[in-house]
Scaffold this active site. Structure first.
Site, PDB file in Angstrom:
ATOM      1  N   THR A 210     -25.716  34.217 -15.557  1.00  0.00           N
ATOM      2  CA  THR A 210     -24.378  33.705 -15.877  1.00  0.00           C
ATOM      3  C   THR A 210     -23.435  34.036 -14.723  1.00  0.00           C
ATOM      4  O   THR A 210     -23.878  34.397 -13.633  1.00  0.00           O
ATOM      5  CB  THR A 210     -23.887  34.247 -17.244  1.00  0.00           C
ATOM      6  OG1 THR A 210     -22.666  33.582 -17.598  1.00  0.00           O
ATOM      7  CG2 THR A 210     -23.658  35.744 -17.238  1.00  0.00           C
ATOM      8  N   ASN A 211     -22.138  33.898 -14.933  1.00  0.00           N
ATOM      9  CA  ASN A 211     -21.170  34.202 -13.866  1.00  0.00           C
ATOM     10  C   ASN A 211     -19.981  34.946 -14.457  1.00  0.00           C
ATOM     11  O   ASN A 211     -19.944  35.227 -15.647  1.00  0.00           O
ATOM     12  CB  ASN A 211     -20.755  32.908 -13.162  1.00  0.00           C
ATOM     13  CG  ASN A 211     -20.203  31.899 -14.146  1.00  0.00           C
ATOM     14  OD1 ASN A 211     -19.195  32.139 -14.783  1.00  0.00           O
ATOM     15  ND2 ASN A 211     -20.887  30.770 -14.289  1.00  0.00           N
ATOM     16  N   ARG A 212     -19.001  35.230 -13.622  1.00  0.00           N
ATOM     17  CA  ARG A 212     -17.907  36.115 -14.045  1.00  0.00           C
ATOM     18  C   ARG A 212     -16.783  35.425 -14.811  1.00  0.00           C
ATOM     19  O   ARG A 212     -15.783  36.052 -15.144  1.00  0.00           O
ATOM     20  CB  ARG A 212     -17.281  36.772 -12.815  1.00  0.00           C
ATOM     21  CG  ARG A 212     -18.186  37.738 -12.104  1.00  0.00           C
ATOM     22  CD  ARG A 212     -17.414  38.397 -10.986  1.00  0.00           C
ATOM     23  NE  ARG A 212     -18.307  39.015 -10.034  1.00  0.00           N
ATOM     24  CZ  ARG A 212     -18.850  40.221 -10.196  1.00  0.00           C
ATOM     25  NH1 ARG A 212     -18.574  40.914 -11.274  1.00  0.00           N
ATOM     26  NH2 ARG A 212     -19.648  40.712  -9.284  1.00  0.00           N
ATOM     27  N   SER A 213     -16.908  34.140 -15.073  1.00  0.00           N
ATOM     28  CA  SER A 213     -15.808  33.436 -15.757  1.00  0.00           C
ATOM     29  C   SER A 213     -15.578  34.011 -17.158  1.00  0.00           C
ATOM     30  O   SER A 213     -16.525  34.172 -17.927  1.00  0.00           O
ATOM     31  CB  SER A 213     -16.149  31.949 -15.857  1.00  0.00           C
ATOM     32  OG  SER A 213     -15.230  31.324 -16.699  1.00  0.00           O
TER      33      SER A 213
END
Ligand code: CTP
Length: 405
Positions: A210-213
Site C-alpha cells: 500500500t502507500n502512505r495516503s
C-alpha cells in the site's frame, strides 16, 4: 461555504439523561458560526441548566418561565418563525408524543408548532419505551410530516440494560444538521464521485502493498461537495476516518475493486474527483495461504495495475453527464512538469499538484500545499493550508467547470 455560518438553530432539550450531550452539540454549532437558541422543557431543565447552555452559546437559553414572564409574550412564535432549523436533542418519548399530536404545553412544543423550517428529532429513551407501539406510531407520524429522525443508537442505557434507545452520537447529529442546512446549495442535484485513500494490493491473506495516503484530503473534498448541496458518493479504502454525513460510501481495497466501483457508478455522475492514491503495481500472484519464511530470499513479481483515469479518458464520451474529471499529482520532484504531463495524458479538466516532499504537507498531514493546473495552460499556486480549506477551493473550481459546460 460553511453551511452553519449565521444560521439560526433552535436546539430543543427535553427530559432525558442524554441532555448533558446537548451542551456539546450547542458548543460545536456555536464554534462553527451558528446562532444557537437553546430551549429547555421542564424535564430538560432537570438534567441540564439553562446557565450551561447560555455559557456555551453566549445567548439566553429559554425555559417555560420565559413563555409566561418573558418581555415578549410571543417568544414561542419568534423562536419558531426565526429559525432555519429546529433540532430536538434529546427528544424524550413524552415530547415525541406531544409534537406528534400537535400539543403546545411548553415553550418548546409551541415553538415547534409555530416553526416552518426543517425539524430534526434525536430520540433518547429506554429501549422498551422506544419499541412501544405508541412511540413507534408517534415517530411514524412525525416522519410522515417530513420530520427527520436521527437514531436512536444501540448501546448502554440509563436503566443499565443494553439495547436501542441511546441518543445518536453528537457528531452524527452535528453531521445531520450540517447536511440538512446545505441542501438547496449551488450544486443541488449534482452528483459528485470522490475517491480517497491508498489502495491495497494483496501479497497473501496477511500482507499487502500500500502507500502512505491517509484519505483525509478525499474526505475533506467529499464534505466540501456536500456543503455545496451536491449528492456525494465516496469510494474509499480508508476505514478509520469519520464518514461525511449524507455521503454514500463504498469501501474498496485494491485498484481493481476501485476501478469496478467507479465504473459501476460513473454513468450518473457530473464530476469525478480522483483523489485516491492508486497503486501502480500489484503482485502478479496473490497467494491463497500465508507465505512462510524458510530462510531464503523472497522475490515478488509485480504487474502494472489499470490506470483508472486513463480508462475514464478513453470512454469519456459514453458518460454524457460527466462534466468534470479532476486528478491529483503527488510528486517528490519536477512537480509542475509532471503534473502538466498527467493533465494532458489523462485528459483532465484540472489537476491538483502537490509536493509531497514538504515536511508539513501531503500524506498523513492535516495540511497541504498545492497548485491547480488547467488544460488552457493557466495555473493557480496556493499557500500551505488545511486540507479542509484546500477542499473548498477545489470545489470552487469544480463548480466553475460544471457551470461552464
Ligand atoms: N491514478 C489512476 N490509476 C492509477 C494510478 C493513478 O487513476 N493506476 C490517478 C490518481 O488517482 C491521480 C492521478 O491518476 O488522480 C495521478 O496519479 P499519480 O500516482 O500521481 O500518477 P501516475 O499516473 O500513477 O504516475 P507516476 O506514479 O508514475 O507518477
Amino acid at each position: 461555504m460553511n453551511p452553519l455560518k449565521d444560521k439560526k438553530i433552535l436546539l430543543g432539550i427535553t427530559g432525558s439523561i442524554a441532555a448533558y450531550k446537548a451542551a456539546e452539540i450547542a458548543s460545536s454549532l456555536t464554534k462553527s458560526g451558528a446562532i444557537v437558541n437553546a430551549v429547555l422543557t421542564p424535564g430538560g431543565e432537570k438534567f441540564i441548566t439553562p446557565l450551561t447552555l447560555h455559557s456555551v452559546t453566549g445567548r439566553h437559553a429559554s425555559v417555560d418561565k420565559d413563555l409566561w414572564e418573558g418581555e415578549q409574550h410571543v417568544t414561542h412564535i419568534e423562536l419558531g418563525h426565526n429559525s432555519d432549523l429546529i433540532v430536538i436533542a434529546p427528544a424524550s418519548a413524552d415530547f415525541i408524543a406531544k409534537i406528534a399530536h400537535g400539543l403546545g404545553d411548553s415553550l418548546l412544543a409551541l415553538a415547534v408548532l409555530a416553526g416552518h423550517c426543517p425539524v430534526l428529532v434525536a430520540p433518547a429513551m429506554d429501549g422498551n419505551m422506544y419499541l412501544n407501539q405508541a412511540t413507534q406510531e408517534n415517530i411514524a407520524q412525525l416522519m410522515k410530516r417530513n420530520f427527520q429522525i436521527i437514531g436512536p443508537a444501540s448501546g448502554h442505557l440509563a436503566s443499565g440494560l443494553v439495547g436501542v434507545g441511546r441518543m445518536s452520537d453528537p457528531q452524527e447529529i452535528l453531521g445531520a444538521i450540517r447536511y440538512t442546512l446545505s441542501r438547496g446549495g449551488i450544486l443541488e442535484n449534482k452528483k459528485i464521485l470522490v475517491t480517497a485513500g491508498g489502495t491495497q494490493e494483496a501479497i497473501d491473506p496477511v500482507r499487502i502493498i500500500t502507500n502512505r495516503s491517509s484519505g483525509k484530503q478525499g474526505y475533506a473534498i467529499a464534505q466540501a461537495a456536500l456543503d455545496l448541496g451536491a449528492d456525494v458518493t465516496l469510494i474509499t479504502t480508508a476505514t478509520t476516518l469519520a464518514v461525511p454525513y449524507g455521503s454514500k460510501v463504498i469501501y474498496v481495497k485494491s485498484a481493481k475493486e476501485m476501478q469496478n466501483a467507479i465504473f459501476e457508478n460513473l454513468m450518473d455522475m457530473n464530476a469525478l474527483i480522483m483523489c485516491a492514491a492508486v497503486a501502480d503495481f500489484r503482485p502478479e500472484v496473490s497467494e491463497k495461504e500465508k507465505i512462510k519464511k524458510d530462510g531464503s530470499e523472497l522475490l515478488l513479481r509485480l504487474e502494472p495495475t489499470e490506470d483508472i483515469l486513463l480508462e475514464v479518458a478513453k470512454k469519456r464520451n459514453e458518460y454524457t453527464k460527466l462534466n468534470a474529471v479532476i486528478g491529483f499529482a503527488a510528486e517528490s520532484e519536477n512537480l509542475i512538469k509532471n503534473a502538466e504531463s498527467k493533465l494532458k495524458k489523462k485528459k483532465l479538466d484540472m489537476i491538483v499538484a502537490n509536493d509531497i516532499s514538504g515536511k508539513e504537507s501531503g500524506f498523513e498531514s492535516d495540511k497541504n500545499q498545492a497548485s491547480f493546473l488547467f488544460p488552457d495552460g493557466s495555473k493557480r499556486d496556493l499557500p500551505l493550508m488545511g486540507k479542509d480549506q484546500l477542499a473548498e477551493l477545489i470545489m470552487e473550481e469544480i463548480n466553475k467547470i460544471i457551470i461552464k459546460q
